[in-house]
Design a protein around this motif. Structure first.
Motif, PDB file in Angstrom:
ATOM      1  N   THR A  65       0.812  -1.223   0.000  1.00 30.85           N
ATOM      2  CA  THR A  65       0.000   0.000   0.000  1.00 30.85           C
ATOM      3  C   THR A  65       0.840   1.265   0.000  1.00 30.85           C
ATOM      4  N   LEU A  69      -0.220   4.773  -2.026  1.00 29.10           N
ATOM      5  CA  LEU A  69      -0.658   5.771  -1.058  1.00 29.10           C
ATOM      6  C   LEU A  69       0.115   7.075  -1.244  1.00 29.10           C
ATOM      7  N   ILE A 201      -7.351   2.335  -1.573  1.00 22.27           N
ATOM      8  CA  ILE A 201      -6.158   2.007  -0.793  1.00 22.27           C
ATOM      9  C   ILE A 201      -6.427   2.229   0.687  1.00 22.27           C
ATOM     10  N   GLN A 202      -7.126   3.340   1.015  1.00 23.75           N
ATOM     11  CA  GLN A 202      -7.434   3.607   2.409  1.00 23.75           C
ATOM     12  C   GLN A 202      -8.363   2.540   2.983  1.00 23.75           C
ATOM     13  N   LEU A 205      -6.264  -0.488   3.444  1.00 20.92           N
ATOM     14  CA  LEU A 205      -5.381  -0.247   4.575  1.00 20.92           C
ATOM     15  C   LEU A 205      -6.136  -0.379   5.894  1.00 20.92           C
TER      16      LEU A 205
END
Length: 463
Positions: A65, A69, A201-202, A205
């Motif tokens: 990630t 990010l 991605i968040q 994550l």
């Protein structure tokens, strides 16, 4: 057959509780240490292998990630600067507020660097990654500015990502972000695509972070089995350095600014702000503290309309604890942990990211993003970044309380200082008896309201 529909069975939903999660991480730290000690004492190789597998898997999940990010956060941050506008008064207020944000961030990051070099967290325990890579990075730290510049430009775009060249990814991100900013509406689809990728991605994550207790158990357990009890000293120093640096900013820098620039008594400030500071310490969320922070600024005499603009803006961009102090301390911790030499160029890089990074990534800043951007700019390998951050995560709930308290204090201090310089501070309200910052009406929802522990990172999605 009855016309009345039978009620649907209730769906089981796993709700994310930050306090329970923090306790789980701390419990995993202790359990991992115990298992590591058992593995070391009994020579149980199978246990060492199991702990190593758990920890390395968690690190790999974090690693993939890192580069997406960095890229999407920088591109979105630069393009979001277009939204800053308004009349001349708004522009002047916004500009002055941003200058004070940057000035206090500069002071905070310098304090973080100074304290970290004094306490040297991470030193004395060399995890010894790929020595060739360490030599390459150390050679860069001792090299010239020309060496740094020539290492910025990748041979091709895909190579920067495929080879894990974080510094080159940062350079490409800045270049692409600037181009998208200059194109304006023409780049809208590209910006929205990056926004979607960033949110994805968040979300991923967030799911990975939920595995932090398990990852902590494996990482700490394997570390204790490999290095013994010496591993706790670097973590203790990291926590101590973070608390000391934040305390200097919170109880020295801010009071001096309030006294000499805003002509506000520090006793009066803390008397009216202590409720929200306590809430920030316990909740570990600037977003959750926002309504209290805004009303505290109003209770200090800040004109209501300016407070409604400046405090929410500060909540997403003014994070001296998470975006200035901790990236400095955390970067030096990771460098010491892996035996990297930090030269003048690297310290200047840390300062530049802290001062400009939070503003350039407005709305997406948080300790994880800022620390990732900082060590990425230092050209640490992605696997090393993920490993260092994962190790630090073991004590993150403890550090996060002080970081968030510092963040919130700064988010109230700067609007108070700017309000004084602009004649927007009501001394009668300021001199009024101290009172808890009670809500005086409904608050408008802001993007910060959805932010969770760590003051800036979105709350992991509920399963």
């Amino acid at each position: 057959m009855s016309d009345v529909e039978s009620p649907r069975p209730a769906r089981f939903r796993l709700r994310f509780n930050p306090k329970v999660f923090g306790l789980a991480v701390l419990a995993s730290l202790l359990l991992g240490a115990l298992l590591g000690w058992v593995a070391d004492s009994t020579g149980a190789d199978w246990l060492v292998t199991t702990l190593d597998t758990i920890g390395s898997t968690f690190t790999k999940l974090l690693t993939f990630t890192v580069l997406p990010l960095i890229f999407t956060a920088i591109v979105l941050g630069i393009t979001s600067l277009r939204s800053v506008g308004g009349g001349r008064t708004a522009a002047r207020l916004g500009g002055k507020t941003a200058v004070w944000f940057a000035a206090t961030s500069l002071i905070a990051v310098l304090i973080g660097i100074g304290v970290a070099n004094l306490l040297r967290p991470g030193q004395g325990l060399d995890i010894s990654p790929d020595q060739q890579r360490v030599d390459e990075v150390n050679e860069m730290t001792g090299g010239s500015w020309l060496d740094l510049v020539t290492g910025l430009v990748p041979e091709h775009l895909v190579g920067a990502f495929a080879n894990g060249e974080t510094l080159q990814v940062v350079f490409v991100s800045l270049l692409v972000g600037a181009a998208a900013y200059s194109l304006g509406d023409k780049a809208g689809p590209f910006v929205e695509f990056n926004r979607a990728v960033f949110e994805i991605i968040q979300r991923v994550l967030g799911w990975i972070i939920r595995l932090a207790p398990l990852g902590t158990l494996g990482l700490i357990g394997n570390a204790v089995a490999s290095y013994g009890n010496e591993f706790f000293v670097p973590l203790l120093k990291l926590t101590g350095a973070t608390y000391l640096a934040c305390a200097l900013v919170l109880f020295a820098v801010y009071p001096l600014l309030l006294w000499f620039v805003a002509r506000v008594s520090p006793a009066k400030f803390f008397g009216k702000a202590w409720t929200v500071l306590q809430f920030a310490f316990v909740s570990r969320s600037s977003g959750a503290s926002l309504p209290l922070s805004r009303q505290t600024a109003v209770n200090l005499g800040v004109e209501r309309s300016y407070a409604s603009f400046a405090v929410p803006l500060a909540t997403t961009t003014k994070m001296d604890g998470c975006a200035a102090v901790y990236p400095a301390v955390g970067s030096i911790f990771i460098a010491n942990l892996f035996g990297f030499h930090m030269g003048p160029v690297q310290y200047l890089t840390i300062v530049a990211v802290a001062v400009f990074g939070a503003i350039a990534t407005a709305g997406v800043t948080g300790w994880f993003t800022m620390l990732t951007l900082t060590v990425g700019a230092l050209d640490f390998p992605p696997a090393m970044i993920a490993t260092g951050i994962a190790i630090a995560y073991a004590v993150d709930p403890i550090m996060d309380m002080m970081r968030t308290m510092t963040n919130v204090a700064g988010q109230i201090t700067v609007p108070t200082v700017v309000a004084r310089t602009e004649g927007l501070l009501d001394d009668e309200v300021l001199r009024a008896p101290s009172a808890p910052p009670l809500f005086d009406g409904p608050e408008e929802a802001t993007s910060a309201d959805s932010r969770g522990p760590g003051t800036g990172e979105p709350v992991p999605a509920r399963a």
